[in-house]
Scaffold this active site. Sequence first.
Site, PDB file in Angstrom:
ATOM      1  N   ARG A  14       0.799  -1.230   0.000  1.00 57.29           N
ATOM      2  CA  ARG A  14       0.000   0.000   0.000  1.00 57.29           C
ATOM      3  C   ARG A  14       0.831   1.278   0.000  1.00 57.29           C
ATOM      4  O   ARG A  14       0.296   2.361  -0.170  1.00 57.29           O
ATOM      5  CB  ARG A  14      -0.968  -0.007   1.199  1.00 57.29           C
ATOM      6  CG  ARG A  14      -2.159  -0.932   0.967  1.00 57.29           C
ATOM      7  CD  ARG A  14      -2.963  -1.136   2.235  1.00 57.29           C
ATOM      8  NE  ARG A  14      -2.308  -2.060   3.139  1.00 57.29           N
ATOM      9  CZ  ARG A  14      -2.689  -2.248   4.405  1.00 57.29           C
ATOM     10  NH1 ARG A  14      -3.695  -1.546   4.911  1.00 57.29           N
ATOM     11  NH2 ARG A  14      -2.066  -3.129   5.166  1.00 57.29           N
ATOM     12  N   THR A  77       3.642 -14.440  10.182  1.00 59.85           N
ATOM     13  CA  THR A  77       4.455 -13.851  11.250  1.00 59.85           C
ATOM     14  C   THR A  77       5.213 -14.914  12.047  1.00 59.85           C
ATOM     15  O   THR A  77       6.343 -14.692  12.487  1.00 59.85           O
ATOM     16  CB  THR A  77       3.578 -13.019  12.196  1.00 59.85           C
ATOM     17  OG1 THR A  77       2.436 -13.799  12.572  1.00 59.85           O
ATOM     18  CG2 THR A  77       3.096 -11.731  11.532  1.00 59.85           C
ATOM     19  N   GLY A 138      -5.823  -8.654  15.452  1.00 63.62           N
ATOM     20  CA  GLY A 138      -6.086  -9.849  16.235  1.00 63.62           C
ATOM     21  C   GLY A 138      -6.712  -9.427  17.566  1.00 63.62           C
ATOM     22  O   GLY A 138      -6.270  -8.451  18.173  1.00 63.62           O
ATOM     23  N   ASN A 168      -4.239  -7.087  19.655  1.00 62.29           N
ATOM     24  CA  ASN A 168      -2.834  -7.466  19.663  1.00 62.29           C
ATOM     25  C   ASN A 168      -2.030  -6.427  18.894  1.00 62.29           C
ATOM     26  O   ASN A 168      -2.267  -6.192  17.714  1.00 62.29           O
ATOM     27  CB  ASN A 168      -2.710  -8.842  18.979  1.00 62.29           C
ATOM     28  CG  ASN A 168      -1.269  -9.237  18.725  1.00 62.29           C
ATOM     29  OD1 ASN A 168      -0.350  -8.684  19.332  1.00 62.29           O
ATOM     30  ND2 ASN A 168      -1.080 -10.207  17.829  1.00 62.29           N
ATOM     31  N   ASN A 226       1.149   1.732   6.901  1.00 59.17           N
ATOM     32  CA  ASN A 226       0.854   0.927   5.724  1.00 59.17           C
ATOM     33  C   ASN A 226       0.772   1.741   4.451  1.00 59.17           C
ATOM     34  O   ASN A 226       0.851   1.210   3.360  1.00 59.17           O
ATOM     35  CB  ASN A 226      -0.470   0.182   5.914  1.00 59.17           C
ATOM     36  CG  ASN A 226      -0.380  -0.782   7.080  1.00 59.17           C
ATOM     37  OD1 ASN A 226       0.476  -1.658   7.100  1.00 59.17           O
ATOM     38  ND2 ASN A 226      -1.227  -0.587   8.071  1.00 59.17           N
ATOM     39  N   TYR A 385      36.958  26.382 -12.139  1.00 58.06           N
ATOM     40  CA  TYR A 385      36.687  25.250 -13.031  1.00 58.06           C
ATOM     41  C   TYR A 385      36.975  25.679 -14.462  1.00 58.06           C
ATOM     42  O   TYR A 385      36.464  26.708 -14.924  1.00 58.06           O
ATOM     43  CB  TYR A 385      35.205  24.877 -12.858  1.00 58.06           C
ATOM     44  CG  TYR A 385      34.742  23.666 -13.626  1.00 58.06           C
ATOM     45  CD1 TYR A 385      35.465  22.483 -13.629  1.00 58.06           C
ATOM     46  CD2 TYR A 385      33.534  23.705 -14.329  1.00 58.06           C
ATOM     47  CE1 TYR A 385      35.002  21.367 -14.320  1.00 58.06           C
ATOM     48  CE2 TYR A 385      33.064  22.598 -15.014  1.00 58.06           C
ATOM     49  CZ  TYR A 385      33.802  21.433 -15.016  1.00 58.06           C
ATOM     50  OH  TYR A 385      33.344  20.330 -15.692  1.00 58.06           O
TER      51      TYR A 385
HETATM   52  C1  UD1 Z   1      -0.522  -9.282  12.897  1.00 60.03           C
HETATM   53  C2  UD1 Z   1      -1.070 -10.159  14.035  1.00 60.03           C
HETATM   54  C3  UD1 Z   1      -2.342  -9.512  14.615  1.00 60.03           C
HETATM   55  C4  UD1 Z   1      -1.996  -8.125  15.103  1.00 60.03           C
HETATM   56  C5  UD1 Z   1      -1.387  -7.302  13.976  1.00 60.03           C
HETATM   57  C6  UD1 Z   1      -0.885  -5.980  14.530  1.00 60.03           C
HETATM   58  C7  UD1 Z   1      -0.512 -12.461  13.402  1.00 60.03           C
HETATM   59  C8  UD1 Z   1      -1.001 -13.714  12.837  1.00 60.03           C
HETATM   60  N1  UD1 Z   1      -1.394 -11.467  13.496  1.00 60.03           N
HETATM   61  O1  UD1 Z   1      -1.528  -9.269  11.885  1.00 60.03           O
HETATM   62  O2  UD1 Z   1      -2.840 -10.304  15.658  1.00 60.03           O
HETATM   63  O3  UD1 Z   1      -3.177  -7.477  15.589  1.00 60.03           O
HETATM   64  O4  UD1 Z   1      -0.246  -7.983  13.396  1.00 60.03           O
HETATM   65  O5  UD1 Z   1      -0.444  -5.178  13.486  1.00 60.03           O
HETATM   66  O6  UD1 Z   1       0.643 -12.346  13.744  1.00 60.03           O
HETATM   67  N2  UD1 Z   1       5.786 -10.153   8.316  1.00 60.03           N
HETATM   68  C9  UD1 Z   1       6.925 -10.766   7.914  1.00 60.03           C
HETATM   69  N3  UD1 Z   1       6.872 -11.977   7.311  1.00 60.03           N
HETATM   70  C10 UD1 Z   1       5.688 -12.598   7.087  1.00 60.03           C
HETATM   71  C11 UD1 Z   1       4.520 -11.968   7.477  1.00 60.03           C
HETATM   72  C12 UD1 Z   1       4.590 -10.748   8.107  1.00 60.03           C
HETATM   73  O7  UD1 Z   1       8.025 -10.231   8.117  1.00 60.03           O
HETATM   74  O8  UD1 Z   1       5.724 -13.695   6.538  1.00 60.03           O
HETATM   75  C13 UD1 Z   1       5.867  -8.859   8.964  1.00 60.03           C
HETATM   76  C14 UD1 Z   1       5.161  -7.777   8.159  1.00 60.03           C
HETATM   77  O9  UD1 Z   1       6.047  -7.158   7.268  1.00 60.03           O
HETATM   78  C15 UD1 Z   1       4.701  -6.828   9.258  1.00 60.03           C
HETATM   79  C16 UD1 Z   1       4.463  -7.745  10.454  1.00 60.03           C
HETATM   80  O10 UD1 Z   1       5.187  -8.921  10.185  1.00 60.03           O
HETATM   81  O11 UD1 Z   1       5.682  -5.895   9.613  1.00 60.03           O
HETATM   82  C17 UD1 Z   1       3.014  -8.046  10.687  1.00 60.03           C
HETATM   83  O12 UD1 Z   1       2.502  -8.737   9.564  1.00 60.03           O
HETATM   84  P1  UD1 Z   1       1.062  -8.470   8.965  1.00 60.03           P
HETATM   85  O13 UD1 Z   1       0.887  -9.287   7.768  1.00 60.03           O
HETATM   86  O14 UD1 Z   1       0.816  -7.011   8.850  1.00 60.03           O
HETATM   87  O15 UD1 Z   1       0.155  -9.071  10.101  1.00 60.03           O
HETATM   88  P2  UD1 Z   1      -1.328  -8.719  10.395  1.00 60.03           P
HETATM   89  O16 UD1 Z   1      -2.174  -9.502   9.513  1.00 60.03           O
HETATM   90  O17 UD1 Z   1      -1.529  -7.261  10.406  1.00 60.03           O
HETATM   91 MG    MG Z   2      -0.499  -5.556   9.592  1.00 57.32          MG
END
Ligand code: UD1
Ligand code: MG
Length: 454
Positions: A14, A77, A138, A168, A226, A385
């Site tokens: 985004r 995550t 979450g 969360n 984002n 120059y």
């Molecule tokens: C996650 C949490 C959610 C919380 C929210 C807060 C989980 C499953 N959910 O959701 O409970 O309320 O964050 O913002 O954890 N990332 C990686 N690798 C990955 C996936 C994500 O590095 O494979 C990083 C993303 O770049 C980001 C962070 O982890 O910085 C969070 O990932 P994101 O996909 O935004 O999680 P949410 O779905 O928002």
């Molecule tokens: Mg997120």
Amino acid sequence: MFTSVILAAGMGTRMKSEMPKVIHKVCGKELVKWVIDESKKAGAEKVVTIIGHKAEMVRPAVEADAEIAIQAQQLGTGHAVMQAVPFIKDYKGYVVILNGDTPLIKAETIEAAVEYHKSQGNSATVITAELPDATGYGRIVRAADGAVLKIVEQKDASEEEKKIREINSGMYVFNADALVWALSKLTPNNAQGEYYLTDTLEHLREDGKKIGGYTIDDNDEIRGINNRVQQHEAEALMQERINKQHMTNGVTIVQPSSVFIGAEVEIGSDTIISSNVTIMGNTKIGSGCVIEMNCKIENAVIADNVSITSSIVLNSEIGEGTSVGPFAYVRPGNKIGKNVKVGDFVELKNDVIDDDTKISHLTYLGDSDIGKNVNFGCGTVTCNYDGKDKFRSKIGDNVFVGCNTNFVSPVNVGNGVYIAAGSTITEDVPDNNLSIARSRQINKSDWKGNKYNK
Ligand code: UD1
Ligand code: MG
């Protein structure tokens, strides 16, 4: 003692950018770098960043301050944190998990969460917040006694669970051994087919471990970025924080909403900063300075009692009591002494200028070594120059330079020299000489007369 693990592998779609999200900046510093620095301030003995999307672009921003683990494919995550296991598998301390896109998290909050986690004897503590609108986050499901039972993602939540306002933040404190064990239990059996880090809590609870929630009171700290609107909002909050810190330290900021100061900038007390001023990079400004309206200052070292008005100063040093501007352009590489005057429409580049010298107006000095107490008349130009190479010139102490003088570099001008106005100096001038290098004026009486006067 704790290690922090910072999740920074995501794409950040985004942002609509060629650059990965976590290296976009707030107040002159990359998002992920803010999180690294706050972790360290809070006492992290090691920081591990998990990078993946365009990792080679992220690496230079983090490698000096953090270990790097690569998550080649973003499978959630939990999967991201699994990449940090080699760094924490034999670790005896705590692991703090943070997000690379939440730059407003404060060191105090990280420290307080670790303290809370310790004092409660938890195996895991999730940092939570109460939000008026919890959509997308979450939800924290708590037992009657306050213990955290689990975290349910928006996409997996029941209608009842969706009504929960406690969310969360995505930040946690774990005992390292408990985290490593629980990561090994994760499976991608959920609505998004991902390894959810949040599921580690349920595994730990089922194993009889204690899980807690630490609720913060400043929700701004968990703001994730984002898109560019959220980036701007975070920038405004961070700017306010930085400006207030300087004001608390004794700096007057006349109109803080128009003053942008980078994270690393230092400013002495009794300095006054007026409106529309941007001060970035590794700039240090002394005490008792006046930075008047419309200035941009970057990577400059400015001593006490300096005044700068409507000017640009880049990668240069400015000595005590010197004044700059209005409308001066101090380009990189200058070392300017004490009580120097750099007046209006003066451009300086790569010069060493000694104390008490006056460059009052409309002058360009480049690649020059200038002595003490030199007076430059209006319209002096160093011709440094030749279209191919750059040359340095040297001008001694107590030199008087008449208006509209050109110095064709390289030339050496001795001490105490007087240059007649309108001279083009192409050869060295010995000490205490008067140098005149211009064509003579001829007045003709036998001409046909001025048609104008007819
Ligand atoms: C996650 C949490 C959610 C919380 C929210 C807060 C989980 C499953 N959910 O959701 O409970 O309320 O964050 O913002 O954890 N990332 C990686 N690798 C990955 C996936 C994500 O590095 O494979 C990083 C993303 O770049 C980001 C962070 O982890 O910085 C969070 O990932 P994101 O996909 O935004 O999680 P949410 O779905 O928002
Ligand atoms: Mg997120």
